[in-house]
Design a protein around this motif. Structure first.
Motif, mmCIF file in Angstrom:
data_model
loop_
_atom_site.group_PDB
_atom_site.id
_atom_site.type_symbol
_atom_site.label_atom_id
_atom_site.label_comp_id
_atom_site.label_asym_id
_atom_site.label_seq_id
_atom_site.Cartn_x
_atom_site.Cartn_y
_atom_site.Cartn_z
ATOM 1 N N GLU A 98 0.901 -1.069 -0.258
ATOM 2 C CA GLU A 98 -0.155 -0.049 0.023
ATOM 3 C C GLU A 98 0.653 1.027 0.211
ATOM 4 O O GLU A 98 1.316 1.240 0.375
ATOM 5 C CB GLU A 98 -0.540 0.271 1.305
ATOM 6 C CG GLU A 98 -0.740 -0.220 2.301
ATOM 7 C CD GLU A 98 -1.351 -0.263 3.717
ATOM 8 O OE1 GLU A 98 -0.568 0.411 4.697
ATOM 9 O OE2 GLU A 98 -2.353 -1.324 3.618
ATOM 10 N N TYR A 99 0.068 1.963 -0.331
ATOM 11 C CA TYR A 99 1.146 3.106 -0.503
ATOM 12 C C TYR A 99 0.836 4.077 0.526
ATOM 13 O O TYR A 99 -0.290 4.358 0.996
ATOM 14 C CB TYR A 99 0.653 4.440 -2.038
ATOM 15 C CG TYR A 99 1.641 5.667 -2.532
ATOM 16 C CD1 TYR A 99 2.688 5.499 -2.305
ATOM 17 C CD2 TYR A 99 1.163 7.021 -1.278
ATOM 18 C CE1 TYR A 99 3.311 6.992 -2.701
ATOM 19 C CE2 TYR A 99 2.097 8.031 -1.500
ATOM 20 C CZ TYR A 99 3.219 7.854 -2.348
ATOM 21 O OH TYR A 99 3.824 8.891 -2.111
ATOM 22 N N ASP A 100 1.592 4.830 1.123
ATOM 23 C CA ASP A 100 1.564 5.670 2.728
ATOM 24 C C ASP A 100 1.602 6.738 2.409
ATOM 25 O O ASP A 100 2.701 7.355 1.652
ATOM 26 C CB ASP A 100 2.834 5.317 3.534
ATOM 27 C CG ASP A 100 2.753 5.655 5.377
ATOM 28 O OD1 ASP A 100 2.141 7.001 5.723
ATOM 29 O OD2 ASP A 100 2.639 4.945 6.125
ATOM 30 N N HIS A 101 0.538 7.810 2.428
ATOM 31 C CA HIS A 101 0.735 9.342 2.119
ATOM 32 C C HIS A 101 1.133 10.030 3.254
ATOM 33 O O HIS A 101 2.209 11.126 2.578
ATOM 34 C CB HIS A 101 -0.610 9.137 2.051
ATOM 35 C CG HIS A 101 -1.149 9.295 0.777
ATOM 36 N ND1 HIS A 101 -1.236 9.339 -0.595
ATOM 37 C CD2 HIS A 101 -2.082 8.161 0.668
ATOM 38 C CE1 HIS A 101 -2.384 9.160 -1.210
ATOM 39 N NE2 HIS A 101 -3.034 7.938 -0.767
ATOM 40 N N ASN A 102 1.355 9.706 4.332
ATOM 41 C CA ASN A 102 2.946 10.648 5.406
ATOM 42 C C ASN A 102 4.202 10.291 4.998
ATOM 43 O O ASN A 102 4.500 11.436 5.028
ATOM 44 C CB ASN A 102 2.560 9.658 6.892
ATOM 45 C CG ASN A 102 0.504 10.275 7.096
ATOM 46 O OD1 ASN A 102 0.214 11.833 6.436
ATOM 47 N ND2 ASN A 102 0.049 9.830 7.893
ATOM 48 N N GLU A 103 4.089 9.299 4.700
ATOM 49 C CA GLU A 103 6.002 8.476 4.642
ATOM 50 C C GLU A 103 6.311 9.119 2.949
ATOM 51 O O GLU A 103 7.290 8.820 2.406
ATOM 52 C CB GLU A 103 6.259 7.526 5.285
ATOM 53 C CG GLU A 103 6.005 7.465 6.560
ATOM 54 C CD GLU A 103 5.908 6.151 7.156
ATOM 55 O OE1 GLU A 103 6.763 5.433 6.162
ATOM 56 O OE2 GLU A 103 5.649 5.874 8.361
ATOM 57 N N ARG A 114 5.857 -3.561 9.526
ATOM 58 C CA ARG A 114 5.400 -2.688 7.588
ATOM 59 C C ARG A 114 7.037 -3.010 6.902
ATOM 60 O O ARG A 114 8.136 -2.129 7.226
ATOM 61 C CB ARG A 114 4.897 -1.627 7.965
ATOM 62 C CG ARG A 114 4.432 -1.397 8.818
ATOM 63 C CD ARG A 114 3.269 -0.316 9.203
ATOM 64 N NE ARG A 114 3.396 0.980 8.739
ATOM 65 C CZ ARG A 114 2.671 0.680 7.682
ATOM 66 N NH1 ARG A 114 1.561 0.466 7.919
ATOM 67 N NH2 ARG A 114 2.677 2.436 6.906
ATOM 68 N N HIS A 116 9.137 -0.874 4.076
ATOM 69 C CA HIS A 116 9.130 0.381 3.364
ATOM 70 C C HIS A 116 9.632 0.098 1.908
ATOM 71 O O HIS A 116 11.291 -1.148 2.031
ATOM 72 C CB HIS A 116 10.111 1.102 4.068
ATOM 73 C CG HIS A 116 8.314 1.884 4.900
ATOM 74 N ND1 HIS A 116 8.513 1.188 6.176
ATOM 75 C CD2 HIS A 116 7.831 2.795 4.873
ATOM 76 C CE1 HIS A 116 8.068 1.885 7.179
ATOM 77 N NE2 HIS A 116 7.144 2.477 6.333
#
Length: 172
Positions: A98-103, A114, A116
């Motif tokens: 999934e795409y982490d918008h915060n990071e 998780r 990355h």
């Protein structure tokens, strides 16, 4: 990592290079022709690795060039730090990615851990497709010339779905 491939081609040696040993003149002209160039349907040629065979030279009519047929082993990269035309679609990332918008990064979630995909991280991927684009403009108009320059002559599409692919640190 590098691979070797055979290339057969005609090389022309100008009269100004006749004082050189014939093998040296052939190798210099082959390197000038192929080194640091993308070869259609083969890939980026780094340099000539070895001269495998060369015919006797034939002098061309009118120009004085010596024409030599040759077969070489050329060195091609499989992975390079300066080739930027490699893409991996999000559809080609492992399940539960999934795409982490915060990071601002893609994250693979495995058993609540998780993992990355950080920028500038060394990754392993499998090539699933390659695209070759003719660099000749459609016409002589400036707009057509600029459009041809903006298209990459060679690009690679990859996948990271299989085990062992993805960020190298995950598998070490």
């Amino acid at each position: 990592m590098f691979i070797l491939t055979k290339i057969a081609d005609l090389v022309q040696i100008p009269p100004s290079q006749f004082e050189q040993h014939s093998r040296v003149a052939i190798e210099n002209n082959i390197n000038a022709k192929f080194s640091n160039r993308v070869i259609q349907k083969i890939g980026l040629c780094i340099c000539m690795y070895d001269l495998l065979w060369a015919s006797e030279g034939l002098i061309g009519h009118g120009d004085g060039l010596v024409n030599v047929n040759g077969t070489i082993a050329a060195l091609l990269p499989v992975r390079t730090e300066f080739f930027e035309e490699i893409t991996v679609s999000y559809k080609e990332l492992p399940e539960n990615t999934e795409y982490d918008h915060n990071e601002h990064a893609w994250v693979w979630v495995v058993d609540d851990e998780r993992m990355h995909y950080d920028k500038n991280e060394m990754v392993r991927f499998q090539v699933i497709d390659e695209t070759w684009n003719d660099q000749l403009p459609e016409s002589g108009e400036q707009e057509a010339v600029e459009r041809a320059k903006s298209i990459s002559p060679y690009s690679i599409k990859g996948t990271m779905i299989r085990e062992g692919l993805g960020v190298c640190l995950w598998w070490d």
